[in-house]
Write an enzyme that holds these catalytic residues in place. Structure first.
Site, mmCIF file in Angstrom:
data_model
loop_
_atom_site.group_PDB
_atom_site.id
_atom_site.type_symbol
_atom_site.label_atom_id
_atom_site.label_comp_id
_atom_site.label_asym_id
_atom_site.label_seq_id
_atom_site.Cartn_x
_atom_site.Cartn_y
_atom_site.Cartn_z
ATOM 1 C CB ILE A 51 4.418 37.994 29.243
ATOM 2 C CG1 ILE A 51 3.151 37.979 28.549
ATOM 3 C CG2 ILE A 51 4.273 38.141 30.545
ATOM 4 C CD1 ILE A 51 2.342 36.413 28.788
ATOM 5 N N PRO A 52 6.878 40.543 29.272
ATOM 6 C CG PRO A 52 6.880 43.092 29.748
ATOM 7 C CD PRO A 52 5.998 41.885 29.388
ATOM 8 C CB CYS A 53 9.049 37.335 32.713
ATOM 9 S SG CYS A 53 9.814 36.555 31.607
ATOM 10 C CE1 TYR A 54 13.023 43.810 29.460
ATOM 11 C CE2 TYR A 54 11.788 42.156 28.261
ATOM 12 C CZ TYR A 54 12.119 43.413 28.600
ATOM 13 O OH TYR A 54 11.863 44.469 27.564
#
Length: 100
Positions: A51-54
């Site tokens: 999950i690419p929260c960046y």
């Protein structure tokens, strides 16, 4: 599906080399006044590898000063690894913003 899970699923759809904002996610999920809740969901991301929260920045394109998974320098490095230019800890949303 609960709101947090909806946030995580939406994040997975952001293309390589693009970012979005907390508000964009909230609007896309039909809760335009919930950008702070989106931020909290990202902070407790159960699977940052998938999950690419960046890829989420604030409405001005600034990186998260307290990026939960290693700090602002890690967020910057992850974005730059996708070819996203970061200047003064800010991303140019007119170039890199993904619209849902």
């Amino acid at each position: 599906m609960d709101f947090f899970q909806s946030v995580y699923e939406l994040l997975k759809t952001i293309p390589y080399g693009k970012v979005t904002t907390y508000g964009d996610i909230a609007k896309a999920l039909g809760r335009p006044r919930s950008s702070r809740i989106v931020g909290y969901a990202l902070h407790v991301n159960p699977n940052p590898e998938e999950i690419p929260c960046y890829k989420v920045v604030n409405r001005e394109g600034r990186l998260a000063p307290a990026f939960a998974f290693g700090g602002i320098e890690i967020q910057k490095a992850l974005l730059e690894s996708e070819g996203i230019e970061v200047v003064d800890n800010t991303v140019d949303l007119s170039v890199y913003r993904h619209h849902f």
